[in-house]
Scaffold this active site. Structure first.
Site, PDB file in Angstrom:
ATOM      1  N   THR A   1      -5.255  -6.932  10.849  1.00 55.21           N
ATOM      2  CA  THR A   1      -5.608  -5.756  10.039  1.00 55.21           C
ATOM      3  C   THR A   1      -5.233  -4.458  10.748  1.00 55.21           C
ATOM      4  OG1 THR A   1      -7.475  -6.956   9.084  1.00 55.21           O
ATOM      5  CG2 THR A   1      -7.556  -4.551   8.944  1.00 55.21           C
TER       6      THR A   1
ATOM      7  N   ARG B   1      -1.264 -13.981   4.996  1.00 51.80           N
ATOM      8  CA  ARG B   1      -2.080 -13.284   6.014  1.00 51.80           C
ATOM      9  C   ARG B   1      -1.370 -13.352   7.376  1.00 51.80           C
ATOM     10  NH1 ARG B   1      -6.658 -10.164   4.680  1.00 51.80           N
ATOM     11  NH2 ARG B   1      -7.565 -10.678   6.687  1.00 51.80           N
TER      12      ARG B   1
ATOM     13  N   HIS C   1      -1.976  -5.146   1.468  1.00 54.72           N
ATOM     14  CA  HIS C   1      -3.250  -5.854   1.298  1.00 54.72           C
ATOM     15  C   HIS C   1      -2.889  -7.292   0.947  1.00 54.72           C
ATOM     16  CE1 HIS C   1      -7.048  -7.268  -0.271  1.00 54.72           C
ATOM     17  NE2 HIS C   1      -6.342  -7.756  -1.270  1.00 54.72           N
TER      18      HIS C   1
ATOM     19  N   LYS D   1       0.836  -1.204   0.000  1.00 55.25           N
ATOM     20  CA  LYS D   1       0.000   0.000   0.000  1.00 55.25           C
ATOM     21  C   LYS D   1       0.876   1.261   0.000  1.00 55.25           C
ATOM     22  CE  LYS D   1      -4.038  -2.112   2.235  1.00 55.25           C
ATOM     23  NZ  LYS D   1      -4.991  -2.012   3.371  1.00 55.25           N
TER      24      LYS D   1
ATOM     25  N   ASN E   1      -2.007   0.255   6.869  1.00 54.86           N
ATOM     26  CA  ASN E   1      -1.475  -1.018   7.386  1.00 54.86           C
ATOM     27  C   ASN E   1      -0.560  -1.734   6.390  1.00 54.86           C
ATOM     28  OD1 ASN E   1      -3.496  -1.733   5.664  1.00 54.86           O
ATOM     29  ND2 ASN E   1      -4.741  -2.827   7.168  1.00 54.86           N
TER      30      ASN E   1
HETATM   31  P1  ADP Z   1      -7.822  -6.691   5.556  1.00 54.86           P
HETATM   32  O1  ADP Z   1      -7.117  -5.671   4.685  1.00 54.86           O
HETATM   33  O2  ADP Z   1      -6.953  -7.172   6.677  1.00 54.86           O
HETATM   34  O3  ADP Z   1      -8.425  -7.822   4.776  1.00 54.86           O
HETATM   35  P2  ADP Z   1     -10.511  -5.525   5.821  1.00 54.86           P
HETATM   36  O4  ADP Z   1     -10.925  -6.271   4.585  1.00 54.86           O
HETATM   37  O5  ADP Z   1     -11.370  -5.667   7.039  1.00 54.86           O
HETATM   38  O6  ADP Z   1      -9.021  -5.897   6.263  1.00 54.86           O
HETATM   39  O7  ADP Z   1     -10.444  -3.979   5.481  1.00 54.86           O
HETATM   40  C1  ADP Z   1      -9.870  -3.485   4.294  1.00 54.86           C
HETATM   41  C2  ADP Z   1      -8.991  -2.297   4.605  1.00 54.86           C
HETATM   42  O8  ADP Z   1      -9.818  -1.213   5.067  1.00 54.86           O
HETATM   43  C3  ADP Z   1      -7.998  -2.504   5.733  1.00 54.86           C
HETATM   44  O9  ADP Z   1      -6.814  -3.125   5.291  1.00 54.86           O
HETATM   45  C4  ADP Z   1      -7.761  -1.092   6.236  1.00 54.86           C
HETATM   46  O10 ADP Z   1      -6.821  -0.393   5.415  1.00 54.86           O
HETATM   47  C5  ADP Z   1      -9.130  -0.452   6.040  1.00 54.86           C
HETATM   48  N1  ADP Z   1      -9.991  -0.484   7.233  1.00 54.86           N
HETATM   49  C6  ADP Z   1     -10.578  -1.582   7.771  1.00 54.86           C
HETATM   50  N2  ADP Z   1     -11.346  -1.244   8.829  1.00 54.86           N
HETATM   51  C7  ADP Z   1     -11.262   0.093   8.940  1.00 54.86           C
HETATM   52  C8  ADP Z   1     -11.826   1.060   9.840  1.00 54.86           C
HETATM   53  N3  ADP Z   1     -12.637   0.713  10.836  1.00 54.86           N
HETATM   54  N4  ADP Z   1     -11.517   2.348   9.647  1.00 54.86           N
HETATM   55  C9  ADP Z   1     -10.693   2.732   8.654  1.00 54.86           C
HETATM   56  N5  ADP Z   1     -10.132   1.886   7.780  1.00 54.86           N
HETATM   57  C10 ADP Z   1     -10.395   0.581   7.919  1.00 54.86           C
END
Ligand code: ADP
Length: 197
Positions: free
Chosen positions: A130, A124, A164, A15, A161
């Site tokens: 996350t 993962r 992805h 990212k 974070n």
């Molecule tokens: P992952 O990327 O670990 O699969 P998610 O699919 O739950 O996580 O969320 C997608 C992305 O959205 C996350 O990687 C993060 O950058 C962002 N995100 C998730 N939850 C939140 C939140 N509550 N507030 C702001 N950004 C969020």
């Protein structure tokens, strides 16, 4: 016929925060150290449309994003309605999805296809939780980031974070097809694949 487990593939993207902090090499190093192999890789500047297509559009997924934000607001005593103008999880989910598109288009990204034994789960696991503030030390997010929903939501932006990574094998197939054409994905053996485990 089911694929050989060594052929499992996942999709990973560094990212904007990962690219801008110069962590692309470190992220690849951690994957390669675990015998995972990079079979496709490219840096590119995504369009808003491409990112919009990347994230799921179904209401369940969007509501889940909204719900997580509402949980964070409740936990830290923030007033969602006062800060965001609504406390509806779908509306908030749409807002968070918009923040995600802003974040993901703010710099070039590095997209990759990673192949290897249990590639989806392994990547993962290497990525960590996350929410970087909850990610274990030793994971990419735990070692290099400290962002959290509490900070990000207060600042009305997506959580930074670093990477992805696809969550399931089905999601991986969909994302690989979205981001790469078949001729951009390569086949080769890593040296240890010719040896016994
Ligand atoms: P992952 O990327 O670990 O699969 P998610 O699919 O739950 O996580 O969320 C997608 C992305 O959205 C996350 O990687 C993060 O950058 C962002 N995100 C998730 N939850 C939140 C939140 N509550 N507030 C702001 N950004 C969020």
């Amino acid at each position: 016929m089911a694929k050989h487990p060594r052929e499992e593939r996942t999709f990973l993207m560094v990212k904007p925060d990962g690219v801008k902090r110069g962590l692309t090499g470190e992220i690849i190093r951690r994957l390669e150290q675990r015998s995972l192999k990079v079979v496709a890789i490219s840096m590119f500047q995504p369009t808003r449309e491409q990112i919009h297509e990347h994230y799921p559009k179904d209401e369940t997924w969007i509501s889940r994003l909204g719900e997580k934000t509402l949980t964070t607001y409740a936990k830290y005593g923030y007033d969602a309605k006062a800060e965001l103008g609504t406390d509806d999880k779908l509306e908030i989910g749409k807002m968070v999805r918009g923040w995600l598109v802003d974040y993901m288009t703010s710099a070039p990204l590095v997209k990759m296809v990673i192949q290897g034994v249990h590639a989806v789960d392994m990547v993962r696991k290497l990525a960590g939780n996350t929410m970087p503030s909850a990610a274990e030390m030793g994971t990419i997010r735990g070692d290099y980031s400290v962002d959290s929903a509490a900070v990000a939501n207060k600042e009305k932006r997506a959580v930074h974070n670093l990477i992805h990574a696809s969550e399931t094998a089905e999601e991986a197939e969909h994302e690989i097809a979205h981001w790469f054409s078949p001729d951009e994905v390569h086949a080769y053996n890593r040296a240890e694949e010719d040896l016994q485990f």
